[in-house]
Design a protein around this motif. Sequence first.
Motif, PDB file in Angstrom:
ATOM      1  N   ILE A  83     -58.409  -5.114   7.740  1.00 45.58           N
ATOM      2  CA  ILE A  83     -59.622  -5.144   6.926  1.00 45.58           C
ATOM      3  C   ILE A  83     -60.705  -5.886   7.696  1.00 45.58           C
ATOM      4  CG2 ILE A  83     -60.602  -5.830   4.705  1.00 45.58           C
ATOM      5  CD1 ILE A  83     -58.304  -4.013   4.290  1.00 45.58           C
ATOM      6  N   SER A  84     -61.893  -5.320   7.726  1.00 42.79           N
ATOM      7  CA  SER A  84     -63.020  -6.013   8.345  1.00 42.79           C
ATOM      8  C   SER A  84     -63.431  -7.196   7.481  1.00 42.79           C
ATOM      9  CB  SER A  84     -64.191  -5.035   8.491  1.00 42.79           C
ATOM     10  OG  SER A  84     -65.399  -5.736   8.436  1.00 42.79           O
ATOM     11  N   GLN A  85     -63.744  -8.307   8.133  1.00 39.71           N
ATOM     12  CA  GLN A  85     -64.161  -9.487   7.356  1.00 39.71           C
ATOM     13  C   GLN A  85     -65.454  -9.244   6.605  1.00 39.71           C
ATOM     14  OE1 GLN A  85     -64.360 -13.325   8.992  1.00 39.71           O
ATOM     15  NE2 GLN A  85     -62.171 -13.466   9.431  1.00 39.71           N
ATOM     16  N   VAL A 124     -59.029  -8.997   9.183  1.00 40.13           N
ATOM     17  CA  VAL A 124     -57.900  -9.638   8.509  1.00 40.13           C
ATOM     18  C   VAL A 124     -56.802  -8.600   8.401  1.00 40.13           C
ATOM     19  CG1 VAL A 124     -57.296 -11.126   6.580  1.00 40.13           C
ATOM     20  CG2 VAL A 124     -59.690 -10.556   6.984  1.00 40.13           C
ATOM     21  N   GLN A 125     -55.571  -9.037   8.563  1.00 43.00           N
ATOM     22  CA  GLN A 125     -54.442  -8.123   8.410  1.00 43.00           C
ATOM     23  C   GLN A 125     -53.972  -8.173   6.969  1.00 43.00           C
ATOM     24  OE1 GLN A 125     -53.259  -6.440  11.182  1.00 43.00           O
ATOM     25  NE2 GLN A 125     -51.762  -5.254  10.035  1.00 43.00           N
ATOM     26  N   GLY A 176     -51.980   2.516   5.673  1.00 40.09           N
ATOM     27  CA  GLY A 176     -52.933   1.506   6.132  1.00 40.09           C
ATOM     28  C   GLY A 176     -54.342   2.064   6.156  1.00 40.09           C
ATOM     29  N   PHE A 177     -54.468   3.293   6.666  1.00 40.45           N
ATOM     30  CA  PHE A 177     -55.771   3.945   6.693  1.00 40.45           C
ATOM     31  C   PHE A 177     -56.335   4.097   5.281  1.00 40.45           C
ATOM     32  CE2 PHE A 177     -58.133   8.014   6.485  1.00 40.45           C
ATOM     33  CZ  PHE A 177     -59.211   7.646   7.265  1.00 40.45           C
ATOM     34  N   TYR A 178     -55.416   4.482   4.358  1.00 46.90           N
ATOM     35  CA  TYR A 178     -55.840   4.652   2.970  1.00 46.90           C
ATOM     36  C   TYR A 178     -56.345   3.329   2.392  1.00 46.90           C
ATOM     37  CZ  TYR A 178     -55.521   5.292  -2.042  1.00 46.90           C
ATOM     38  OH  TYR A 178     -55.812   5.319  -3.372  1.00 46.90           O
ATOM     39  N   ILE A 179     -55.603   2.246   2.661  1.00 50.24           N
ATOM     40  CA  ILE A 179     -56.012   0.945   2.112  1.00 50.24           C
ATOM     41  C   ILE A 179     -57.352   0.529   2.704  1.00 50.24           C
ATOM     42  CG2 ILE A 179     -55.402  -1.510   1.975  1.00 50.24           C
ATOM     43  CD1 ILE A 179     -52.507  -0.702   1.863  1.00 50.24           C
TER      44      ILE A 179
END
Lengths: 332, 412
Positions: A179-181, A172-173, A42-45
């Motif tokens: 993810i920040s909008q 956003v998930q 998740g951190f990588y994405i």
Amino acid sequence: MTSWTDRLFAAIWRGLILFAALGVLAPFLLYATGAMDAMRLGFYIQQLVSGAAIGCVYAMVALGIVLIYKATETINFAQGDLLMVGAFLSFTTIGIFGLPYALGALLAVAAAFLFGILCERAVIRPLVGEPAFSIVMVTIGLGFFLRALVGLTPGWGTDTFTIPTPFTDHTVQLGPAIISQNHAAIILLTMALCGALYLFFAKTKIGVAMQAVSENQLAAHYMGIPVKNLFTLIWGLSAAVAGVAGLLLAPIAFVHSQMGFIVFKALPAAVLGGFASLPGAIVGGLIVGIAEALAGFYLPQGFKDVAAYALLLIVLIVKPEGIFGESGMKKV
Amino acid sequence: MRALLKTAYAQDIRLFRYGGTGRLVCGLLFYAALLVIAPRGFLTAWGACLYALAFGIILLRRDSQDEGGSAAFWYGLLGVALLSAPLLADDYAVSQLSFVLTYAIAGIGLVLLSGQAGQISLGHAAFMAAGAYTEAILHNAGAGLLVSLPAACLVAAALGVLVGLPALRMRGIYLALATYAFAFIVEEILARWETVTGGNQGLTMDWPRLVLPGVSYGFESEREFYYLVLGVFAAALLAALNLMRSATGRAFQAVRDSEIAAKSMGVNVAAVKTTAFTISAGLTGIAGALYGHLLFTITPEGFTIFLSINLLLMIVVGGMGSLHGAVFGAIFLVVLPQLIASFRDLLPPALASQSGIESGIFGLIIILFVLFEPDGIYGRWVKIRAYFDLFPLYRKGSFRRQRRTMASERDR
């Protein structure tokens, strides 16, 4: 006629592309094999998406540089400062006047367009036909001047500001990643802008005329295209694109008079894309942004800052015509 | 500006080729007087009288001089003035003069590269940094000047080869971008390689030592160091003059004017570009070494892209067509911040407290020079000289530049 060096460099180039693709996909493969946990993925994405978002901003600055380069064959080093002016314009309409985001943004981009026209008429028009070096120097000077001008403008100054946007502080998930909008909005708006520009260049008369000018000025002139006026329009268009970039950059990096130095990251992006190719500039910007994210993920601190330049040097040596560029070498 | 290429070596290498410097100085004084008294030239009675007077002097002087003799006289006078400066001026002025000469050495390197060979470099700060750091490391390790200065030159030149190598595959604006990417990476290395470069704290160094077998001499003050800088400057100037005249120098010009034409004349374009980068980087490295001694403390922050841009600004303002331009530009680069600082007191306080105003004025000056004086200060000098040489015949368009209808790097 291909020499062995050409073949060697082509082989190195293919190797590099393979390596880069592996670098991007490795964490997914590791996750699939169970060697990496979901949080790390998740951190990588998140890194990847924020890299892509900043890459979109690089891409738009690079796009402005390439627009001007294609038409006038000079590099506009003041492109970053046009972005800075654009960001301050949207800060004025949205932050100071308190207009709704969409309306304020529209006004700011229109103002940036006019500002680009003003710059061209004031300092570039008298130099049409002079050596490229002269114009490059003038744009460097223009950048210095704009920075000081913004610093001296009442209400703007040398402080840092933020622009309130409807996306700020929302997320956003996306699978395991949050993810920040802001980042999502940047990526989506860049895609929309690219679409609009594509339609403009392919479908409108002015767009086609601009393409003609960038192919061959003299021939365009003989065809009755007002070349000099088109230069002015291209500067305006380029400043408007920079204005959009400034508007989008504002929520993730504060608005201040030094934000124009982003041009030093956008230039590698433009070269990566072949310097004379609009899609190339977009792809180049994305590559630089993602390469920075990857360098930040895999390598020790410090490599992130030089990733863009290292990439630029490698591409210049291995494939100087860039990813999308056609080879301009003339054989005697 | 085109260089005059004669055939005999003795003729080419003569330092004082052009006569009329005395006439020029008279003319300049007259020109200044004219600007003060009669801005509209000989339309006024005062102007007419002055013109008649000056023309008489010019005619009288024209008989009494042989070619080049008077130039030698005036340059000699300048040399004497430079040599005696440490005896007459105070410490501050002497160190400023050393800065001018140091910048001028780098400027000579850049004029060779940009003015002669037509390559733009946005990374000269990296070569300067290479010279300065090499000098600092060797100096602090106890090496004498005769070892460290050539080493600084060689390290910078080696980096120049490294930057010039991509020239085998690219040209024009791409090369400029390669230099600038390279300069960023060098800057980052200087900041990160803490064991050698001291990281962001940088390195300190004092005045250099001259170590010869049996003799050891340490420079002790600005005044003594100034003579070293002056000597290096003179050597660099003579070397550059000689180089510009040689086959290599002519190849530089050929590549600048048209790569395709140069290629068809048998010039190895890539080799010439690499050579230009190497020589230019070497000279800049020497300048960097001297610069380091003048600064005492060198940090990566002193060698950013802005130093590169300042160096470029220097030769644009001074004039790229000639080595004179490097010197004029260096004077400009040192004097301008002080002029701005002294004007700052005249500004309203709200404006004067802004930190960005200096770079703004820098930017404005670049724009104005490129727009109105594209050949720089030296170009103006040449125009004024031509004005007096051709006295009644000079016309406004005498130096008008031809414009190209199609500005295309691709077809060059």
